[in-house]
Design a protein around this motif. Structure first.
Motif, PDB file in Angstrom:
ATOM      1  N   CYS A 211      82.104  59.900  48.900  1.00 28.15           N
ATOM      2  CA  CYS A 211      81.067  59.315  50.132  1.00 28.15           C
ATOM      3  C   CYS A 211      80.371  60.428  50.834  1.00 28.15           C
ATOM      4  CB  CYS A 211      81.934  58.554  51.037  1.00 28.15           C
ATOM      5  SG  CYS A 211      82.961  59.091  52.266  1.00 28.15           S
ATOM      6  N   ALA A 212      80.700  61.752  50.573  1.00 24.51           N
ATOM      7  CA  ALA A 212      80.152  62.851  51.296  1.00 24.51           C
ATOM      8  C   ALA A 212      80.242  63.106  52.706  1.00 24.51           C
ATOM      9  CB  ALA A 212      78.547  62.793  50.954  1.00 24.51           C
ATOM     10  N   SER A 213      81.260  62.155  53.151  1.00 25.94           N
ATOM     11  CA  SER A 213      81.647  62.308  54.506  1.00 25.94           C
ATOM     12  C   SER A 213      82.345  63.876  54.878  1.00 25.94           C
ATOM     13  CB  SER A 213      82.604  61.028  54.975  1.00 25.94           C
ATOM     14  OG  SER A 213      82.052  60.077  54.983  1.00 25.94           O
ATOM     15  N   SER A 214      82.069  64.227  55.833  1.00 27.60           N
ATOM     16  CA  SER A 214      82.473  65.750  56.172  1.00 27.60           C
ATOM     17  C   SER A 214      83.871  65.535  56.930  1.00 27.60           C
ATOM     18  CB  SER A 214      81.600  66.445  57.215  1.00 27.60           C
ATOM     19  OG  SER A 214      80.269  66.615  56.582  1.00 27.60           O
ATOM     20  N   PHE A 215      84.815  66.632  56.360  1.00 31.50           N
ATOM     21  CA  PHE A 215      86.341  66.747  56.824  1.00 31.50           C
ATOM     22  C   PHE A 215      86.387  67.751  57.779  1.00 31.50           C
ATOM     23  CE2 PHE A 215      87.589  65.354  52.304  1.00 31.50           C
ATOM     24  CZ  PHE A 215      87.297  63.836  52.516  1.00 31.50           C
ATOM     25  N   ASN A 216      87.097  67.710  58.737  1.00 31.46           N
ATOM     26  CA  ASN A 216      87.304  68.847  59.712  1.00 31.46           C
ATOM     27  C   ASN A 216      87.736  70.217  58.903  1.00 31.46           C
ATOM     28  OD1 ASN A 216      88.112  70.613  61.787  1.00 31.46           O
ATOM     29  ND2 ASN A 216      89.130  68.991  62.956  1.00 31.46           N
ATOM     30  N   PRO A 217      87.072  71.105  58.829  1.00 33.14           N
ATOM     31  CA  PRO A 217      87.348  72.365  58.427  1.00 33.14           C
ATOM     32  C   PRO A 217      88.483  73.280  58.922  1.00 33.14           C
ATOM     33  CG  PRO A 217      85.401  72.684  59.441  1.00 33.14           C
ATOM     34  CD  PRO A 217      85.666  71.284  59.540  1.00 33.14           C
ATOM     35  N   GLY A 218      88.835  72.779  60.240  1.00 31.47           N
ATOM     36  CA  GLY A 218      89.967  73.359  60.999  1.00 31.47           C
ATOM     37  C   GLY A 218      91.284  72.975  60.326  1.00 31.47           C
ATOM     38  N   CYS A 219      91.376  71.701  59.534  1.00 37.01           N
ATOM     39  CA  CYS A 219      92.658  71.372  59.043  1.00 37.01           C
ATOM     40  C   CYS A 219      93.294  72.539  58.272  1.00 37.01           C
ATOM     41  CB  CYS A 219      92.542  69.884  58.259  1.00 37.01           C
ATOM     42  SG  CYS A 219      92.157  68.690  59.137  1.00 37.01           S
ATOM     43  N   SER A 220      92.418  73.172  57.587  1.00 36.63           N
ATOM     44  CA  SER A 220      93.190  74.489  56.805  1.00 36.63           C
ATOM     45  C   SER A 220      94.032  75.246  57.598  1.00 36.63           C
ATOM     46  CB  SER A 220      91.841  75.357  56.177  1.00 36.63           C
ATOM     47  OG  SER A 220      91.307  75.841  57.156  1.00 36.63           O
ATOM     48  N   ASN A 221      93.991  75.422  58.894  1.00 29.44           N
ATOM     49  CA  ASN A 221      94.659  76.139  59.546  1.00 29.44           C
ATOM     50  C   ASN A 221      96.219  75.618  59.744  1.00 29.44           C
ATOM     51  OD1 ASN A 221      92.461  77.943  60.523  1.00 29.44           O
ATOM     52  ND2 ASN A 221      91.997  76.358  62.056  1.00 29.44           N
ATOM     53  N   HIS A 222      96.345  74.163  59.377  1.00 29.53           N
ATOM     54  CA  HIS A 222      97.593  73.640  59.195  1.00 29.53           C
ATOM     55  C   HIS A 222      98.132  73.237  57.942  1.00 29.53           C
ATOM     56  CE1 HIS A 222      95.698  71.970  63.164  1.00 29.53           C
ATOM     57  NE2 HIS A 222      96.254  73.214  63.408  1.00 29.53           N
ATOM     58  N   TYR A 223      97.573  73.770  57.126  1.00 32.76           N
ATOM     59  CA  TYR A 223      98.053  73.671  55.592  1.00 32.76           C
ATOM     60  C   TYR A 223      99.633  73.798  55.453  1.00 32.76           C
ATOM     61  CZ  TYR A 223      93.452  73.179  53.277  1.00 32.76           C
ATOM     62  OH  TYR A 223      92.112  72.676  53.017  1.00 32.76           O
ATOM     63  N   HIS A 224     100.151  75.215  56.123  1.00 36.02           N
ATOM     64  CA  HIS A 224     101.368  75.134  55.945  1.00 36.02           C
ATOM     65  C   HIS A 224     102.321  74.304  56.263  1.00 36.02           C
ATOM     66  CE1 HIS A 224     100.498  76.198  60.045  1.00 36.02           C
ATOM     67  NE2 HIS A 224     101.749  76.149  60.315  1.00 36.02           N
ATOM     68  N   LEU A 225     102.049  73.407  57.151  1.00 36.81           N
ATOM     69  CA  LEU A 225     102.846  72.235  57.619  1.00 36.81           C
ATOM     70  C   LEU A 225     102.901  71.152  56.614  1.00 36.81           C
ATOM     71  CD1 LEU A 225     101.321  71.791  61.116  1.00 36.81           C
ATOM     72  CD2 LEU A 225     103.504  72.740  60.792  1.00 36.81           C
ATOM     73  N   TYR A 226     101.760  71.392  55.463  1.00 33.18           N
ATOM     74  CA  TYR A 226     101.936  70.138  54.740  1.00 33.18           C
ATOM     75  C   TYR A 226     101.944  70.566  53.040  1.00 33.18           C
ATOM     76  CZ  TYR A 226      99.398  68.130  58.299  1.00 33.18           C
ATOM     77  OH  TYR A 226      99.053  67.614  59.889  1.00 33.18           O
ATOM     78  N   PHE A 227     101.494  71.733  52.602  1.00 32.85           N
ATOM     79  CA  PHE A 227     101.433  72.417  51.500  1.00 32.85           C
ATOM     80  C   PHE A 227     102.195  73.633  51.676  1.00 32.85           C
ATOM     81  CE2 PHE A 227      97.349  70.581  52.538  1.00 32.85           C
ATOM     82  CZ  PHE A 227      97.528  69.234  51.967  1.00 32.85           C
ATOM     83  N   GLU A 228     102.893  73.905  50.328  1.00 30.33           N
ATOM     84  CA  GLU A 228     103.455  75.309  49.884  1.00 30.33           C
ATOM     85  C   GLU A 228     102.182  76.170  50.038  1.00 30.33           C
ATOM     86  OE1 GLU A 228     106.761  76.832  46.893  1.00 30.33           O
ATOM     87  OE2 GLU A 228     104.743  76.034  45.998  1.00 30.33           O
ATOM     88  N   THR A 229     102.365  77.222  50.645  1.00 31.04           N
ATOM     89  CA  THR A 229     101.332  78.299  50.860  1.00 31.04           C
ATOM     90  C   THR A 229     102.055  79.525  50.330  1.00 31.04           C
ATOM     91  OG1 THR A 229     101.889  78.734  53.253  1.00 31.04           O
ATOM     92  CG2 THR A 229     100.051  77.252  52.481  1.00 31.04           C
ATOM     93  N   LYS A 230     101.172  80.521  49.855  1.00 29.66           N
ATOM     94  CA  LYS A 230     101.839  81.740  49.462  1.00 29.66           C
ATOM     95  C   LYS A 230     101.535  82.860  50.483  1.00 29.66           C
ATOM     96  CE  LYS A 230     100.523  81.438  44.273  1.00 29.66           C
ATOM     97  NZ  LYS A 230      99.741  82.152  43.449  1.00 29.66           N
ATOM     98  N   GLU A 231     102.516  83.380  50.858  1.00 26.63           N
ATOM     99  CA  GLU A 231     102.444  84.531  51.883  1.00 26.63           C
ATOM    100  C   GLU A 231     102.085  85.788  51.077  1.00 26.63           C
ATOM    101  OE1 GLU A 231     105.737  84.488  54.828  1.00 26.63           O
ATOM    102  OE2 GLU A 231     105.629  82.412  54.676  1.00 26.63           O
ATOM    103  N   ILE A 232     101.470  86.657  51.775  1.00 27.15           N
ATOM    104  CA  ILE A 232     101.099  87.820  51.347  1.00 27.15           C
ATOM    105  C   ILE A 232     102.105  88.900  51.773  1.00 27.15           C
ATOM    106  CG2 ILE A 232      99.511  89.871  51.212  1.00 27.15           C
ATOM    107  CD1 ILE A 232      97.329  87.319  51.527  1.00 27.15           C
ATOM    108  N   LYS A 233     102.716  89.309  50.870  1.00 27.34           N
ATOM    109  CA  LYS A 233     103.960  90.149  51.438  1.00 27.34           C
ATOM    110  C   LYS A 233     103.492  91.782  51.015  1.00 27.34           C
ATOM    111  CE  LYS A 233     107.779  87.161  50.762  1.00 27.34           C
ATOM    112  NZ  LYS A 233     108.972  86.779  50.513  1.00 27.34           N
ATOM    113  N   THR A 234     103.652  92.646  52.161  1.00 28.96           N
ATOM    114  CA  THR A 234     103.138  93.965  51.888  1.00 28.96           C
ATOM    115  C   THR A 234     104.474  94.773  52.129  1.00 28.96           C
ATOM    116  OG1 THR A 234     102.589  94.089  54.148  1.00 28.96           O
ATOM    117  CG2 THR A 234     100.674  93.413  52.684  1.00 28.96           C
ATOM    118  N   LYS A 235     104.522  95.794  51.218  1.00 25.43           N
ATOM    119  CA  LYS A 235     105.558  96.657  51.436  1.00 25.43           C
ATOM    120  C   LYS A 235     105.084  97.789  52.666  1.00 25.43           C
ATOM    121  CE  LYS A 235     106.565  97.313  46.549  1.00 25.43           C
ATOM    122  NZ  LYS A 235     106.662  98.173  45.259  1.00 25.43           N
TER     123      LYS A 235
END
Length: 151
Positions: free
Chosen positions: A122-146
């Motif tokens: 339907c082309a409705s806009s979603f809140n782009p700020g939701c991506s800040n909370h992906y870790h609450l809903y979806f497995e996210t890759k953490e970047i590990k540095t040595k």
């Protein structure tokens, strides 16, 4: 006398306003139905906005992996559910777990993340700020540095 009347009037307004706000917050929907899908939690309208997130762009609900139920947000799930939340593993990002509150289209997690914050139906806009909370809903890759070795 005028001061006493004014004080009584102001106290009445304050008391009435607090009572009205409390009544409104204490009686959320148990669920709403959008496109044949039940959305649980503290929704405040029929486009999945809730008492926690209610801007014009807050129009998605997320199906929780743990209970297979849609909620407007993480806080709604935490307040209503009787269990711990689980995140969707990356291996299941093809599952339909996002609901557009405007048109009722269910999106896969992968399609939602690639949507550029716009419903493909339907082309409705979603809140782009939701991506800040992906870790609450979806497995996210953490970047590990040595750590530096000092060489």
């Amino acid at each position: 006398m005028k001061q006493r009347l004014l004080l009584t009037f102001l106290l009445t307004l304050i008391f009435w306003g607090q009572t009205y706000a409390q009544e409104k917050m204490d009686s959320p929907f148990k669920f709403i139905e959008i496109g044949g899908v039940n959305v649980f939690g503290k929704s405040i309208d029929n486009q999945t906005r809730c008492v926690h997130w209610h801007s014009q762009l807050d129009i998605i609900a997320i199906k929780f992996k743990c209970c297979d139920k849609y909620y407007p947000c993480f806080s709604c799930h935490e307040e209503e559910a009787d269990h711990e939340h689980e995140v969707w593993p990356q291996s299941e990002f093809d599952e339909k777990a996002i609901l557009c509150g405007v048109c009722g289209t269910e999106l896969s997690i992968k399609d939602y993340m690639a949507s550029n914050n716009t419903c493909p139906h339907c082309a409705s806009s979603f809140n782009p700020g939701c991506s800040n909370h992906y870790h609450l809903y979806f497995e996210t890759k953490e970047i590990k540095t040595k750590p530096p070795t000092g060489d």
